[in-house]
Design an enzyme around this catalytic site. Structure first.
Site, PDB file in Angstrom:
ATOM      1  N   ASN A   1      -5.302   5.736  -7.036  1.00 19.94           N
ATOM      2  CA  ASN A   1      -5.972   7.031  -6.906  1.00 19.94           C
ATOM      3  C   ASN A   1      -5.135   8.115  -7.397  1.00 19.94           C
ATOM      4  OD1 ASN A   1      -4.510   6.765  -4.797  1.00 19.94           O
ATOM      5  ND2 ASN A   1      -5.850   8.032  -3.271  1.00 19.94           N
TER       6      ASN A   1
ATOM      7  N   ARG B   1       1.710   8.730  -6.744  1.00 15.54           N
ATOM      8  CA  ARG B   1       1.246   9.883  -7.084  1.00 15.54           C
ATOM      9  C   ARG B   1       1.444   9.991  -8.717  1.00 15.54           C
ATOM     10  NH1 ARG B   1      -1.853  10.229  -2.871  1.00 15.54           N
ATOM     11  NH2 ARG B   1      -0.977  11.042  -1.031  1.00 15.54           N
TER      12      ARG B   1
ATOM     13  N   HIS C   1      -5.183  -1.060   5.785  1.00 17.86           N
ATOM     14  CA  HIS C   1      -5.042  -0.097   6.837  1.00 17.86           C
ATOM     15  C   HIS C   1      -6.146  -0.359   7.976  1.00 17.86           C
ATOM     16  CE1 HIS C   1      -7.526   2.570   4.800  1.00 17.86           C
ATOM     17  NE2 HIS C   1      -6.586   2.882   3.862  1.00 17.86           N
TER      18      HIS C   1
ATOM     19  N   ASP D   1       1.124   2.459   3.595  1.00 19.65           N
ATOM     20  CA  ASP D   1      -0.043   3.549   3.156  1.00 19.65           C
ATOM     21  C   ASP D   1       0.890   5.111   2.870  1.00 19.65           C
ATOM     22  OD1 ASP D   1      -1.989   5.085   2.511  1.00 19.65           O
ATOM     23  OD2 ASP D   1      -3.024   5.067   4.431  1.00 19.65           O
TER      24      ASP D   1
ATOM     25  N   HIS E   1       0.754  -1.070   0.064  1.00 21.23           N
ATOM     26  CA  HIS E   1      -0.124   0.174  -0.042  1.00 21.23           C
ATOM     27  C   HIS E   1       0.734   1.386  -0.132  1.00 21.23           C
ATOM     28  CE1 HIS E   1      -3.970   1.724   1.601  1.00 21.23           C
ATOM     29  NE2 HIS E   1      -3.370   2.608   1.101  1.00 21.23           N
TER      30      HIS E   1
ATOM     31  N   HIS F   1       2.369  14.328   0.575  1.00 22.15           N
ATOM     32  CA  HIS F   1       1.817  15.592   0.134  1.00 22.15           C
ATOM     33  C   HIS F   1       2.721  16.675   0.063  1.00 22.15           C
ATOM     34  CE1 HIS F   1      -2.179  14.026  -0.008  1.00 22.15           C
ATOM     35  NE2 HIS F   1      -2.197  13.375   1.335  1.00 22.15           N
TER      36      HIS F   1
ATOM     37  N   HIS G   1     -10.793   0.107   1.281  1.00 23.17           N
ATOM     38  CA  HIS G   1     -10.608   1.310   2.393  1.00 23.17           C
ATOM     39  C   HIS G   1     -11.948   1.396   3.458  1.00 23.17           C
ATOM     40  CE1 HIS G   1      -9.363   5.720   3.169  1.00 23.17           C
ATOM     41  NE2 HIS G   1     -10.909   5.612   3.329  1.00 23.17           N
TER      42      HIS G   1
HETATM   43 ZN   LIG Z   1      -7.177   4.202   2.265  1.00 24.25          ZN
END
Ligand SMILES: [Zn+2]
Length: 435
Positions: free
Chosen positions: A99, A69, A237, A312, A65, A316, A184
């Protein structure tokens, strides 16, 4: 990724849970593969020697996980910088979440990720495709196309699949391609405008809370759907005590469910949000929960209810993080700190060395049916050399990741990767690193 160079990793404590090995050995790497793991072996003059005395030599870590990006948010991370961060943390393989922008719901984005990963030539990168087209939660993505192009699992991570009917169809459809469905888990209606775990601390801080039950109800729903369909459900997670109990009970009944937990949910709680003074590096989704939830996650990891540790890793930029807590983006970077943070669990006697290594290597390989996770003779030489006692100050400015959002910034951590081999190539050497 292979290399003709012969490498001797000498004098280290080899911990290879898959073969039950735990003792001082030399690992011989030849032509990209593990040639031998032996107590005594003569090193030819032209072989490269890695001195592993006082260190552990383990199968390369595998992260189920990570958010790399790319495409779309290259200012936060790229496949190249993410893979560099991975190998600096001992990870030889990372699964990258879909994502991105555009999201990975087909062969085009999967191909791009694999091309960039090959160009980087560092960690192995396994794309994970979307459950739903456009990650909109309405219509299933083409799982056949995703599998054929190289995806190893599907997920709408970042968001839950709120439609029970769509989730049922995903669990059914994924079986045709033997794809695990990673979820999720949060009920968005229950979460509402919550920005941290709901409890005494959120009340004290005056922040809107989201209850642990928001995770529990979704895990319970998906366990029911896994039972209905026989599908391969993976809980991403996991963070609430209720969810851990539900998974434990489901496994006892023989359901095909697996789970991962992050280093931060094993070691930080909602009180750390308060201690940090609303530092957005303590804001993630799922949120840091209560001390009791942390304890439940630790017990789940120790007894095997939770299979593995996943970072995870969520880079950012300053723009998303250096703002008010309730407005800040969720998530922290984790690839370069995961081993140190989790090694504390071993020092505290909560899990054994072998269980830690298993949770970082063999277990994740099993959960997503990936190669690696063992030092068996003939296996690809994906190896991590870690120094469990090495103290270092966590300085995000020196991360290989492009982003700096770490809750451990400034702290002295104990335990660090010193060498990483992928396919028999030395792709990371702390001693030679500029760091
Ligand atoms: Zn998640």
């Amino acid at each position: 990724m292979s290399s003709g160079q012969t490498i001797f990793v000498e004098g280290g404590r080899v911990i290879d849970p898959a073969s039950g090995t735990d003792g001082v050995r030399t690992v011989v790497v030849r032509e990209g593969r593990i040639a031998e793991v032996a107590e005594r072996v003569e090193r030819p003059r032209d072989a490269l020697s890695i001195d592993a005395r006082g260190r552990w030599v383990t199968p390369g870590f595998i992260d189920l996980h990570a958010h790399l990006r790319e495409p779309g948010h290259e200012y936060k991370e790229t496949i190249q910088t993410g893979a560099a961060a991975a190998v600096a943390g001992g990870f030889t393989a990372v699964c990258t979440m879909p994502n991105t922008s555009p999201v990975n719901d087909g062969a085009a984005v999967t191909d791009l990720i694999l091309t960039r990963a090959a160009a980087a030539g560092l960690a192995r990168v396994y794309p994970v495709g979307c459950i739903s087209k456009g990650q909109k939660g309405e219509e299933l993505a083409n799982f056949g196309e995703l599998r054929a192009s190289g995806c190893v699992a599907v997920t709408d991570d970042g968001r839950p699949v709120m439609s029970s009917a769509l989730m049922r169809r995903a669990l059914e459809y994924a079986q045709a391609f033997d794809l695990p469905v990673s979820v999720h888990e949060e009920d968005l209606v229950l979460v509402g405008k919550g920005v941290m775990h709901e409890g005494l601390v959120s009340t004290r801080l005056g922040l809107k809370g989201a209850p642990g039950a928001a995770e529990d109800v979704m895990v319970l729903r998906d366990l029911a759907l896994a039972e209905l369909t026989g599908g391969r459900l993976h809980i991403a997670h996991i963070s609430s005590g209720g969810a851990v109990r539900a998974v434990r009970e489901a496994r006892r009944r023989g359901l095909k469910v697996t789970a991962e937990v992050t280093p931060h949910h094993l070691t930080l709680c909602d009180e750390d949000v308060e201690r940090s003074g609303y530092d957005s590096c303590f804001k993630m989704c799922p949120p840091l929960r209560s001390r009791g939830d942390v304890q439940a996650c630790r017990e789940g990891l120790a007894d095997g209810t939770i299979d593995c540790i996943a970072t995870d890793h969520a880079p950012h930029g300053v723009i998303e993080k250096e703002i008010e807590f309730d407005l800040a983006a969720n998530g922290i970077v984790g690839l370069e700190t995961a081993f140190a943070v989790c090694a504390a669990l071993v020092r505290d006697g909560l899990i054994s060395e072998a269980r830690l290594v298993d949770a970082l290597s063999a277990a994740p390989a099993r959960v997503f049916s990936l190669p690696g996770g063992s030092l068996a003779r003939g296996a690809p030489a994906d190896v991590a050399v870690v120094d469990p006692g090495l103290e270092w100050r966590c300085d995000p400015e020196r991360f290989r990741s492009k982003s700096r959002n770490s809750p451990w910034k400034g702290e002295v951590l104990i335990g660090r990767c010193t060498h990483t081999l992928v396919g028999g190539r030395l792709v990371y050497d702390l001693g030679k690193g500029e760091r």
